[in-house]
Design an enzyme around this catalytic site. Structure first.
Site, mmCIF file in Angstrom:
data_model
loop_
_atom_site.group_PDB
_atom_site.id
_atom_site.type_symbol
_atom_site.label_atom_id
_atom_site.label_comp_id
_atom_site.label_asym_id
_atom_site.label_seq_id
_atom_site.Cartn_x
_atom_site.Cartn_y
_atom_site.Cartn_z
ATOM 1 N N HIS A 276 0.957 -1.236 -0.076
ATOM 2 C CA HIS A 276 0.022 -0.145 0.155
ATOM 3 C C HIS A 276 0.873 1.285 0.015
ATOM 4 C CE1 HIS A 276 -3.132 -2.955 0.074
ATOM 5 N NE2 HIS A 276 -3.709 -1.994 -0.610
ATOM 6 N N ARG B 41 -11.474 2.393 -2.369
ATOM 7 C CA ARG B 41 -10.879 1.607 -1.384
ATOM 8 C C ARG B 41 -11.348 2.128 0.019
ATOM 9 N NH1 ARG B 41 -5.871 1.115 -4.686
ATOM 10 N NH2 ARG B 41 -5.446 -1.142 -5.006
ATOM 11 N N ARG C 109 -15.746 -0.572 -2.743
ATOM 12 C CA ARG C 109 -15.379 -1.727 -2.302
ATOM 13 C C ARG C 109 -15.576 -1.688 -0.673
ATOM 14 N NH1 ARG C 109 -9.551 -3.850 -2.509
ATOM 15 N NH2 ARG C 109 -8.884 -2.294 -1.351
ATOM 16 N N GLU D 179 -10.046 -12.000 -6.986
ATOM 17 C CA GLU D 179 -8.573 -11.669 -6.148
ATOM 18 C C GLU D 179 -8.012 -12.950 -5.910
ATOM 19 O OE1 GLU D 179 -8.028 -7.860 -4.060
ATOM 20 O OE2 GLU D 179 -9.578 -8.835 -3.150
ATOM 21 N N ASN E 263 -3.381 -7.366 -8.140
ATOM 22 C CA ASN E 263 -2.389 -7.394 -7.312
ATOM 23 C C ASN E 263 -2.252 -8.587 -6.145
ATOM 24 O OD1 ASN E 263 -2.291 -4.826 -8.248
ATOM 25 N ND2 ASN E 263 -3.165 -3.890 -6.273
ATOM 26 N N ASP E 264 -3.765 -8.857 -5.754
ATOM 27 C CA ASP E 264 -3.902 -9.920 -5.092
ATOM 28 C C ASP E 264 -3.962 -11.331 -5.785
ATOM 29 O OD1 ASP E 264 -3.767 -9.235 -2.280
ATOM 30 O OD2 ASP E 264 -5.537 -8.282 -2.402
ATOM 31 N N ARG F 248 3.166 -10.181 -1.522
ATOM 32 C CA ARG F 248 3.366 -8.876 -2.377
ATOM 33 C C ARG F 248 4.006 -7.800 -1.779
ATOM 34 N NH1 ARG F 248 -3.030 -6.626 -2.511
ATOM 35 N NH2 ARG F 248 -2.035 -4.549 -2.657
HETATM 36 C C1 PEP Z 1 -5.709 -6.042 -5.888
HETATM 37 O O1 PEP Z 1 -5.636 -6.785 -5.208
HETATM 38 O O2 PEP Z 1 -5.496 -5.874 -6.974
HETATM 39 C C2 PEP Z 1 -6.651 -4.673 -5.345
HETATM 40 C C3 PEP Z 1 -7.071 -3.950 -6.326
HETATM 41 O O3 PEP Z 1 -7.004 -4.737 -4.114
HETATM 42 P P1 PEP Z 1 -5.733 -4.048 -3.131
HETATM 43 O O4 PEP Z 1 -4.623 -3.577 -3.658
HETATM 44 O O5 PEP Z 1 -6.658 -2.987 -2.501
HETATM 45 O O6 PEP Z 1 -5.470 -5.268 -2.219
HETATM 46 MG MG MG Z 2 -6.691 -6.825 -3.245
#
Ligand code: PEP
Ligand code: MG
Length: 551
Positions: free
Chosen positions: A185, A282, A318, A407, A430-431, A441
Site C-alpha cells: 500500500h 478503497r 469496495r 482476487e 495485485n492479490d 506482495r
Molecule cells: C488488488 O488486489 O489488485 C486490489 C485492487 O486490491 P488491493 O490492492 O487494495 O488489495
Molecule cells: Mg486486493
C-alpha cells in the site's frame, strides 16, 4: 547508485530526509539522585515550552485542518497538568525526565481511551505530544515524517499506511524504502499521490544526511549526489500525460477508463483528471487511523465526499478490505501467523457481520443522497457461498448493483458460477498475482513473481473474461495492472470491459489503447497467454501491438 524496484513512475530530485525511528521506551529502572532531581524536573518544563513554541510557529504558517491540529497539540504540550504531574514524578520517585513524561502521558492516554468515541481518538494526540517533549529532552529527532517546508526525498526502512497517507499535500517529492513490494500500500498511495517511489533499495537507510537524491521510479534507481546535468534533466520531465475523458480503441470500441480512489480528495483529483468514473473506492483508506469502528453517519459523510465528485457517473465502492498489509484496529484484533491468508476482506464478516451490514446501510444512504451510480463489491471472495451471502446482504441493505472482486485463483476458476449471482466482477490483479504465485506482495525480493504479466495470471484473467462474455456482464480490472500502458490492450483482448487505475496513469493508458483495434488486442492477448514466462509474454504482446505481427 542504489537499485531497488520502481513502484511509482516519474523522476524527482531533492535532499534526503530520513524517517526517524520510534522513540524507545525510557528506562523505568533508572533513579535520579535526590540532589539532581530539581534540574531533571526543570528539563521537562523547558522542553514543554520549547515544543509549544515550535508548534506555535508552525501554526502561524498552517491553514485549515492542519492549523487546528497543530493548535490542539500546542495546547496539550503546555498543559499544566501534564507538566506538573511529570515533574512531581521526578521529584518524588526519581524518574528520569523522559520516563516521567512517558508515564504521565500513558496515564492520560489510558483515561481518554476508556472514555471511548471522539475522546479515544485524542489518545494519538497525547502520544504525539509525548514524543515531541521526550525528543526535545533527549535532543533526538522526532519520530515519524520529517516536518519540512522544503522539498525532500523521504527515506525509510518501511512506511505504515498512515505515514504514507499523511504525505498528501506535504513537501515530500519522492519515496525510497528498504523494504516493501510493488503492490504494497505504500506503493499504491505513492502512485495515487503521484510521488515517484523505489522500494527494496537496500542500503538506503545508510545514506548520508546531507546527500542529494535523484529517484527514478521507472528504472528503480536512486542516485546519490548526481551531477548538475542529471538534476536539471530530472526537473524537466515531471510531466503527466493529459487525458481527454474518453477511453477507446483505434476502431472506436469504448473502454471506459476509471480511477482508483481512497477518499474525497483523491476523487476530486480523479474527476479533474478526466476519469470516466471510479472503478475502485478503497473505503478502508478513510479509516486507517481509527481505533473504533466509524458510525454509520460518519461513513455516510465519508462516502458522500467521493460520490459528490462523480455526480451522475459510475462509482464502484469496495467494502472494507481490512487485514494483511492494511490492518484496521477495529476490524482485525488478533495477531495471525499468515495475515495474507487470514481473516481479511469479506472474511471479517464471519466474525463481525454487523460491521458489514452497517457499511452496506451507510453506502445505501450515501447513494440515495447523491446522484452517482453506486455499485458495491466485496474484496477477497473465494467461494460461491461467500458471494451469495454478500449479494443477499447488499440487496437487503438497498444496494441495486452488486459485484465481487476476483482476487483469488478460486474465484477466477469459478467465474461462470459467480456471474450467476453478481452483476459484475472486478479483477484485483495485485492479490490475484500474490495468491496465484504464492508470493507475498510486500516482499521486494519476490517482486518478479508479483507480476501480472506472469502467464498463469494472464490465463486466469482470460478465463474470467470468457465467463463475462458468456454472461454478458462487465469485467473490470482495478489492480495496478490496469495502469500499465503496455498491458491495458492485452487486458481488453482478454475480455476486460473497463480499466481502473490511479488518475495520473489515465493519459498514458488512453494513448496506448488508441493505438490498437479490438482485433489487435485479442491477438496480443492470445500471444501473451501462449507465452511460457512473464518476460516472453511482454515481448509477445509488444511484437503484436508495436510491430503488427506475432514474435
Ligand atoms: C488488488 O488486489 O489488485 C486490489 C485492487 O486490491 P488491493 O490492492 O487494495 O488489495
Ligand atoms: Mg486486493
Amino acid at each position: 547508485m542504489l537499485r531497488g524496484r520502481g513502484v511509482s513512475p516519474g523522476r524527482a530530485v531533492a535532499p534526503v530526509r530520513h524517517l526517524a525511528p520510534a522513540l524507545p521506551e525510557p528506562d523505568p529502572t533508572e533513579v535520579i539522585p535526590t540532589a539532581e532531581r530539581a534540574a531533571e524536573a526543570s528539563a521537562i518544563e523547558w522542553a514543554s515550552v520549547a515544543v509549544a513554541d515550535q508548534l506555535r510557529s508552525r501554526t502561524v504558517q498552517a491553514t485549515g485542518e492542519t492549523r487546528a491540529i497543530l493548535d490542539a497539540s500546542r495546547l496539550l504540550a503546555s498543559d499544566p497538568e501534564l507538566v506538573s504531574e511529570a515533574t512531581a514524578l521526578v521529584r518524588s520517585k526519581g524518574r528520569s525526565a523522559a520516563r516521567a513524561v512517558w508515564e504521565t502521558a500513558g496515564a492520560h492516554e489510558r483515561g481518554l481511551t476508556a472514555l471511548g468515541g471522539r475522546m479515544a481518538e485524542r489518545a494519538a494526540d497525547i502520544r504525539d505530544v509525548r514524543d515531541r517533549i521526550i525528543a526535545e529532552i533527549l535532543q533526538v529527532d522526532l519520530p515519524g515524517l520529517p516536518e519540512s517546508d522544503e522539498p525532500f526525498v523521504l527515506v525509510a526502512t518501511d512506511l505504515a499506511p498512515a505515514d504514507t497517507a499523511a504525505l498528501e499535500g506535504g513537501a515530500c517529492v519522492a519515496l525510497v524504502t528498504e523494504q516493501g513490494g510493488p503492490t504494497s500500500h505504500t506503493a499504491i498511495i505513492a502512485r495515487s499521490l503521484g510521488l515517484p517511489a523505489v522500494v527494496g533499495a537496500i542500503g538506503a537507510s545508510g545514506i548520508d544526511d546531507a546527500a542529494m537524491l535523484l529517484v527514478d521510479g521507472d528504472r528503480g534507481t536512486v542516485e546519490v549526489d548526481p551531477p548538475e546535468s542529471r538534476i536539471a534533466e530530472a526537473r524537466a520531465d515531471a510531466v503527466v500525460v493529459p487525458f481527454d475523458g474518453v477511453g477507446e480503441l483505434a476502431d472506436g470500441h469504448r473502454v471506459p477508463l476509471l480511477a482508483n480512489v481512497g477518499g474525497a480528495a483523491d476523487a476530486e483529483t480523479a474527476a479533474a483528471a478526466g476519469a470516466e468514473g471510479v472503478g475502485l473506492f478503497r473505503t478502508e483508506f478513510c479509516f486507517l487511523d481509527r481505533v473504533d469502528a466509524p458510525t454509520v453517519d460518519e461513513q455516510v459523510a465519508a462516502y458522500r465526499g467521493v460520490l459528490a465528485a462523480f455526480a451522475g457517473r459510475k462509482v464502484v465502492v469496495r467494502t472494507l478490505d481490512a487485514g494483511s498489509d492494511k490492518p484496521l484496529p477495529f476490524a482485525n484484533s488478533d495477531a495471525e501467523d499468515n495475515p495474507a491468508l487470514g481473516v481479511r476482506g469479506l472474511r471479517i464478516a464471519r466474525r463481525s457481520p454487523q460491521l458489514l451490514d452497517d457499511q452496506l446501510r451507510a453506502l445505501a444512504l450515501a447513494a440515495a443522497a447523491e446522484s452517482a451510480q453506486v455499485e458495491v463489491m466485496a474484496p477477497m471472495v473465494a467461494t460461491v457461498e461467500e458471494a451469495g451471502d454478500f449479494a443477499a446482504r447488499a440487496h437487503a441493505a438497498g444496494i441495486d448493483r452488486v459485484g465481487i472482486m476476483i482476487e483469488t485463483p478460486s474465484a477466477a476458476l469459478l467465474a461462470a458460477e459467480l456471474f450467476e449471482i453478481v452483476d459484475f466482477v472486478s479483477l484485483g490483479t495485485n492479490d490475484l498475482a500474490q495468491y496465484t504465485l504464492a508470493a507475498d506482495r510486500l516482499l521486494s525480493e519476490l517482486g518478479d513473481l508479483n507480476d501480472p504479466w506472469q502467464p498463469a495470471v494472464l490465463r486466469l484473467i482470460g478465463m474470467v473474461g470468457e465467463a463475462g462474455r458468456a454472461a454478458r456482464k462487465p469485467v473490470g480490472v482495478c489492480g495496478e495492472a490496469g495502469g500499465d500502458p503496455a498491458l491495458a490492450p492485452v487486458l481488453v483482448g482478454l475480455g476486460v470491459t473497463t480499466v481502473s487505475m490511479t488518475s495520473r496513469s489515465l493519459g498514458r493508458v488512453a494513448a496506448a489503447l488508441r493505438t490498437a483495434s479490438m482485433e489487435e488486442c485479442v491477438a496480443a492477448a492470445r500471444a501473451a497467454c501462449g507465452a511460457a514466462t512473464a518476460h516472453e509474454a511482454r515481448d509477445a504482446a509488444s511484437a503484436v501491438l508495436l510491430d503488427g505481427h506475432p514474435a
